[in-house]
Design a protein around this motif. Structure first.
Motif: not given
Length: 223
Positions: A1-10, A41-45
């Motif tokens: 599974m490929r996951i995109l995490v959008v989080e500004d706290d490192q 939009m570009a990636g396949s997540y």
């Protein structure tokens, strides 16, 4: 599974990435909402984990833009903004789930897995019809008598729920649980407000009503 995490706290992002990596998943991380929009939009997540407070573009606007572009990748908001109205706002923006910080990684993982288990559209009906009303689930379009009806994401989800259960009464509790994933009474008129909006768009311009109120019970759609 490929996951995109959008989080500004490192620290939080590293914790999430490490947890999913240990489960054998591939994780990409971005801290800027605008960068994440292009990547999603570009990636396949398979799934998106999105904070609400982000630089560049906030999480709500990010998910709204994805849904407007017909990107249907499951998205879960992971945020410290946890009021009832905030959760409703997140779900109405197109989010599929909402988890409040602080959180347990096990719960986040289980919720992502539950979203992924939902059958793809190819295994379900892709066009729903009730009378002269038609909903194309692939193109995310609603037509009545050939006239396109512009619906917000949560209005679309509510109408889809009703159309899948044509002729069957749906109570307020059923709608809250299925459409908003809320398993308690939020103390708001969110269902009634959205039903009213749907009627204004689906029924009012035409001479025949499809969405009906069943007094003391709930709502149903029928031709």
């Amino acid at each position: 599974m490929r996951i995109l995490v959008v989080e500004d706290d490192q620290t939080t992002a590293d914790f999430i990435a490490r947890g999913f990596a240990e489960e054998g998943h591939v994780v990409d991380h971005l801290s800027n909402g605008r960068d994440a929009l292009g990547q999603a939009m570009a990636g396949s997540y398979d799934a998106l984990v999105v904070d609400r407070m982000l630089p560049g573009l906030d999480g709500l606007s990010l998910v709204k833009a994805l849904r407007a572009a017909h990107v249907v990748t499951p998205a879960i908001f992971l945020t410290s903004i946890g009021g009832v109205e905030d959760r409703i706002e997140g779900l109405e923006a197109g989010g599929d789930d909402y988890l409040v910080k602080p959180f347990a990684f096990g719960e986040l993982s289980a919720r992502i897995a539950a979203l992924i288990r939902r059958p793809p559209l190819s295994q379900e009906e892709t066009v729903l019809r009730v009378g002269d009303l038609e909903m194309d689930l692939v193109r995310r379009r609603v037509l009545r008598r050939g006239q396109e009806i512009d619906l917000l994401p949560r209005e679309f989800a509510l109408l889809e729920h009703l159309m899948r259960r044509k002729g069957r009464v749906q109570t307020r509790t059923m709608l809250l649980e299925s459409v908003w994933d809320i398993h308690f009474d939020p103390g708001t008129n969110v269902v009634e407000t959205h039903i009213s909006r749907l009627r204004a768009k689906v029924d009012k311009p035409f001479d025949h009503d499809l969405i009906r109120t069943v007094r003391g019970a709930g709502y149903r759609i029928d031709d």
